[in-house]
Enzyme design. Structure first.
Site, PDB file in Angstrom:
ATOM      1  CB  CYS A  51      28.802  42.487  45.169  1.00  0.00           C
ATOM      2  SG  CYS A  51      28.788  40.704  45.468  1.00  0.00           S
ATOM      3  CB  CYS A 100      27.025  41.112  41.840  1.00  0.00           C
ATOM      4  SG  CYS A 100      28.698  40.521  41.540  1.00  0.00           S
ATOM      5  CB  CYS A 120      39.799  26.738  37.568  1.00  0.00           C
ATOM      6  SG  CYS A 120      41.203  27.415  36.694  1.00  0.00           S
TER       7      CYS A 120
HETATM    8 FE    FE Z   1      29.500  39.581  43.543  1.00  0.00          FE
END
Ligand code: FE
Length: 132
Positions: A51, A100, A120
């Site tokens: 996104c 998202c 990580c």
């Molecule tokens: Fe995203």
């Protein structure tokens, strides 16, 4: 707060490579040292591959030796979400894109100062916007 982004699985699949889809949408993990950003020192902002939300900055990236891009903190706390992940016989903290809900990776308490945290993150969940 970030604006929530919702798409259907078919829309995500059409937009992402099979590897990106497997990792970012289905909570997969790339093999250690296989990702394009594991050793990257290029200055810039790492955005969500799904996104475009800015997630991490190269200024907070460090050599963890783990084989995955590692950061001491997100660019903005509001841009990531965390959730307890009890899969694979471990209790870990999953890191997701707050906009998202894409899977990014995990955060551990064994990072360097000043935060002591190690985010990580899978390269496949990121897209580097280079800074000149
Ligand atoms: Fe995203």
């Amino acid at each position: 707060m970030v604006e929530k982004i919702k798409k259907t699985e078919a829309e995500w699949q059409a937009q992402l490579t099979p590897e990106q889809y497997q990792i970012a949408r289905l909570k997969g993990t790339e093999r250690a040292f296989s990702g394009r950003y594991a050793d990257s020192k290029t200055p810039g902002v790492y955005e969500c591959v799904c996104c475009g939300t800015p997630l991490f900055d190269s200024n907070h990236k460090f050599d963890s030796g783990s084989g995955w891009p590692s950061y001491t903190r997100p660019l903005d706390e509001a841009h990531v979400a965390t959730e307890v992940d009890g899969s694979h016989g471990m209790v870990r903290t999953e890191v997701m894109c707050a906009a998202c809900d894409s899977h990014l990776g995990h955060v551990f308490n064994d990072g360097p100062e000043p935060t002591g945290l190690r985010y990580c993150i899978n390269s496949a969940s990121l897209k580097l916007k280079e800074r000149s």
